[in-house]
Every structure is written in C-alpha cells, then in structure tokens.
Motif scaffolding. Structure first.
Motif, PDB file in Angstrom:
ATOM      1  N   ARG A   5       0.832  -1.208   0.000  1.00 19.90           N
ATOM      2  CA  ARG A   5       0.000   0.000   0.000  1.00 19.90           C
ATOM      3  C   ARG A   5       0.866   1.257   0.000  1.00 19.90           C
ATOM      4  O   ARG A   5       0.604   2.206  -0.749  1.00 19.90           O
ATOM      5  N   GLN A   6       1.898   1.289   0.825  1.00 16.17           N
ATOM      6  CA  GLN A   6       2.780   2.453   0.878  1.00 16.17           C
ATOM      7  C   GLN A   6       3.498   2.660  -0.449  1.00 16.17           C
ATOM      8  O   GLN A   6       3.648   3.789  -0.919  1.00 16.17           O
ATOM      9  N   GLU A   7       3.945   1.565  -1.050  1.00 14.72           N
ATOM     10  CA  GLU A   7       4.645   1.649  -2.342  1.00 14.72           C
ATOM     11  C   GLU A   7       3.713   2.211  -3.414  1.00 14.72           C
ATOM     12  O   GLU A   7       4.091   3.088  -4.195  1.00 14.72           O
ATOM     13  N   LEU A   8       2.477   1.708  -3.460  1.00 11.10           N
ATOM     14  CA  LEU A   8       1.508   2.223  -4.431  1.00 11.10           C
ATOM     15  C   LEU A   8       1.222   3.698  -4.180  1.00 11.10           C
ATOM     16  O   LEU A   8       1.142   4.490  -5.129  1.00 11.10           O
ATOM     17  N   GLU A   9       1.085   4.075  -2.926  1.00 10.91           N
ATOM     18  CA  GLU A   9       0.790   5.474  -2.613  1.00 10.91           C
ATOM     19  C   GLU A   9       1.931   6.385  -3.063  1.00 10.91           C
ATOM     20  O   GLU A   9       1.699   7.443  -3.636  1.00 10.91           O
ATOM     21  N   GLU A  10       3.172   5.961  -2.844  1.00 13.36           N
ATOM     22  CA  GLU A  10       4.321   6.757  -3.301  1.00 13.36           C
ATOM     23  C   GLU A  10       4.304   6.917  -4.809  1.00 13.36           C
ATOM     24  O   GLU A  10       4.595   7.988  -5.343  1.00 13.36           O
ATOM     25  N   ARG A  11       3.952   5.860  -5.511  1.00 12.26           N
ATOM     26  CA  ARG A  11       3.931   5.923  -6.972  1.00 12.26           C
ATOM     27  C   ARG A  11       2.767   6.758  -7.487  1.00 12.26           C
ATOM     28  O   ARG A  11       2.891   7.439  -8.504  1.00 12.26           O
ATOM     29  N   VAL A  12       1.651   6.701  -6.809  1.00 10.65           N
ATOM     30  CA  VAL A  12       0.521   7.551  -7.187  1.00 10.65           C
ATOM     31  C   VAL A  12       0.885   9.015  -6.950  1.00 10.65           C
ATOM     32  O   VAL A  12       0.610   9.870  -7.786  1.00 10.65           O
ATOM     33  N   VAL A  13       1.529   9.313  -5.835  1.00 16.06           N
ATOM     34  CA  VAL A  13       1.975  10.676  -5.549  1.00 16.06           C
ATOM     35  C   VAL A  13       2.903  11.159  -6.659  1.00 16.06           C
ATOM     36  O   VAL A  13       2.788  12.282  -7.151  1.00 16.06           O
ATOM     37  N   SER A  14       3.834  10.306  -7.070  1.00 16.18           N
ATOM     38  CA  SER A  14       4.773  10.666  -8.136  1.00 16.18           C
ATOM     39  C   SER A  14       4.036  10.940  -9.450  1.00 16.18           C
ATOM     40  O   SER A  14       4.315  11.917 -10.146  1.00 16.18           O
ATOM     41  N   ALA A  15       3.083  10.082  -9.797  1.00 18.20           N
ATOM     42  CA  ALA A  15       2.325  10.267 -11.037  1.00 18.20           C
ATOM     43  C   ALA A  15       1.483  11.531 -10.978  1.00 18.20           C
ATOM     44  O   ALA A  15       1.406  12.282 -11.961  1.00 18.20           O
ATOM     45  N   VAL A  16       0.882  11.784  -9.843  1.00 17.72           N
ATOM     46  CA  VAL A  16       0.062  12.983  -9.685  1.00 17.72           C
ATOM     47  C   VAL A  16       0.915  14.230  -9.848  1.00 17.72           C
ATOM     48  O   VAL A  16       0.505  15.202 -10.486  1.00 17.72           O
ATOM     49  N   SER A  17       2.125  14.200  -9.306  1.00 18.51           N
ATOM     50  CA  SER A  17       2.994  15.375  -9.425  1.00 18.51           C
ATOM     51  C   SER A  17       3.411  15.614 -10.874  1.00 18.51           C
ATOM     52  O   SER A  17       3.703  16.744 -11.256  1.00 18.51           O
ATOM     53  N   LYS A  18       3.425  14.566 -11.709  1.00 14.67           N
ATOM     54  CA  LYS A  18       3.726  14.732 -13.132  1.00 14.67           C
ATOM     55  C   LYS A  18       2.536  15.337 -13.886  1.00 14.67           C
ATOM     56  O   LYS A  18       2.714  16.077 -14.842  1.00 14.67           O
ATOM     57  N   LEU A  19       1.329  14.990 -13.456  1.00 19.46           N
ATOM     58  CA  LEU A  19       0.124  15.454 -14.143  1.00 19.46           C
ATOM     59  C   LEU A  19      -0.327  16.841 -13.699  1.00 19.46           C
ATOM     60  O   LEU A  19      -0.830  17.607 -14.494  1.00 19.46           O
ATOM     61  N   PHE A  20      -0.164  17.122 -12.423  1.00 24.86           N
ATOM     62  CA  PHE A  20      -0.703  18.350 -11.857  1.00 24.86           C
ATOM     63  C   PHE A  20       0.368  19.039 -11.032  1.00 24.86           C
ATOM     64  O   PHE A  20       0.901  18.456 -10.098  1.00 24.86           O
ATOM     65  N   SER A  21       0.658  20.264 -11.367  1.00 22.59           N
ATOM     66  CA  SER A  21       1.643  21.005 -10.594  1.00 22.59           C
ATOM     67  C   SER A  21       1.082  22.375 -10.270  1.00 22.59           C
ATOM     68  O   SER A  21       0.800  23.152 -11.189  1.00 22.59           O
ATOM     69  N   GLU A  65      -2.583   5.805 -16.914  1.00 21.56           N
ATOM     70  CA  GLU A  65      -1.570   5.733 -17.972  1.00 21.56           C
ATOM     71  C   GLU A  65      -0.192   6.144 -17.474  1.00 21.56           C
ATOM     72  O   GLU A  65       0.817   5.623 -17.929  1.00 21.56           O
ATOM     73  N   VAL A  66      -0.149   7.075 -16.538  1.00 22.95           N
ATOM     74  CA  VAL A  66       1.121   7.663 -16.100  1.00 22.95           C
ATOM     75  C   VAL A  66       1.755   6.915 -14.926  1.00 22.95           C
ATOM     76  O   VAL A  66       2.978   6.822 -14.841  1.00 22.95           O
ATOM     77  N   VAL A  67       0.944   6.369 -14.026  1.00 22.79           N
ATOM     78  CA  VAL A  67       1.500   5.731 -12.824  1.00 22.79           C
ATOM     79  C   VAL A  67       2.275   4.475 -13.213  1.00 22.79           C
ATOM     80  O   VAL A  67       1.796   3.647 -13.984  1.00 22.79           O
ATOM     81  N   PHE A  68       3.507   4.360 -12.709  1.00 22.29           N
ATOM     82  CA  PHE A  68       4.355   3.210 -13.025  1.00 22.29           C
ATOM     83  C   PHE A  68       4.209   2.159 -11.932  1.00 22.29           C
ATOM     84  O   PHE A  68       4.643   2.376 -10.801  1.00 22.29           O
ATOM     85  N   VAL A  69       3.571   1.046 -12.278  1.00 21.31           N
ATOM     86  CA  VAL A  69       3.406  -0.046 -11.315  1.00 21.31           C
ATOM     87  C   VAL A  69       3.707  -1.409 -11.931  1.00 21.31           C
ATOM     88  O   VAL A  69       3.481  -2.431 -11.298  1.00 21.31           O
ATOM     89  N   ARG A  70       4.221  -1.414 -13.161  1.00 22.44           N
ATOM     90  CA  ARG A  70       4.436  -2.686 -13.869  1.00 22.44           C
ATOM     91  C   ARG A  70       5.229  -3.704 -13.081  1.00 22.44           C
ATOM     92  O   ARG A  70       5.024  -4.896 -13.242  1.00 22.44           O
TER      93      ARG A  70
END
Length: 87
Positions: A5-21, A65-70
């Motif tokens: 859960r923490q790993e996914l949350e960090e990656r979602v935060v990263s993806a969100v920061s790429k989409l919205f600043s 599309e942007v969040v990296f979880v592969r």
C-alpha cells in the motif's frame, strides 16, 4: 521496506505530481472494499475533478496511464465514477 500500500501510494503521488503542478490534494491509496475491483484503489481523480471542474473518469484514465506499477502490480483499471484500481 514499504508495504504494498505504501509503495503504491508513493507511486501515485509521483504520477500525480507529473500530471498536476501543484497537486490540488494529497492522493491516498486504500484497500478495496470489494475484492472484485482489486486489492487497492485511489479516488484521487474524483477529488481533483471537483477542484479542477474536470471529468473524473478522464483524470483517472490519465493517472492510470502515467502511474508506473508494472513491477509491482497489474495494469491499473479505471472504474466509474473515477477510481483507479490496482491488483
């Protein structure tokens, strides 16, 4: 070491920061209440949609599309009204 859960949350935060600043809200990942939808989900697109007056489903699609979880999960699934689900 992060929990899944923490790993996914960090990656979602990263993806969100790429989409919205700057990001209009802090994204959260939580366990799905119904396992048919996945293991974890975020409703951050719905929160952003209210602030940005945008379509939450479209924002969820962009985030998926942007969040990296592969390397830790299957391809994210988008569900109405704007959830991004992870398995």
């Amino acid at each position: 070491m992060n929990t899944p859960r923490q790993e996914l949350e960090e990656r979602v935060v990263s993806a969100v920061s790429k989409l919205f600043s700057p990001a209009p809200a802090a994204p959260h990942v939580r366990p799905c209440l119904d396992a048919r939808h996945g293991d974890f989900q975020t409703n951050v697109a719905m929160a952003f949609a209210k602030i940005m007056r945008a379509n939450p489903l479209e924002l969820a699609r962009h985030l998926a599309e942007v969040v990296f979880v592969r390397d830790i999960a299957e391809k994210p699934e988008v569900a109405a009204p704007g959830f991004v689900n992870f398995r």
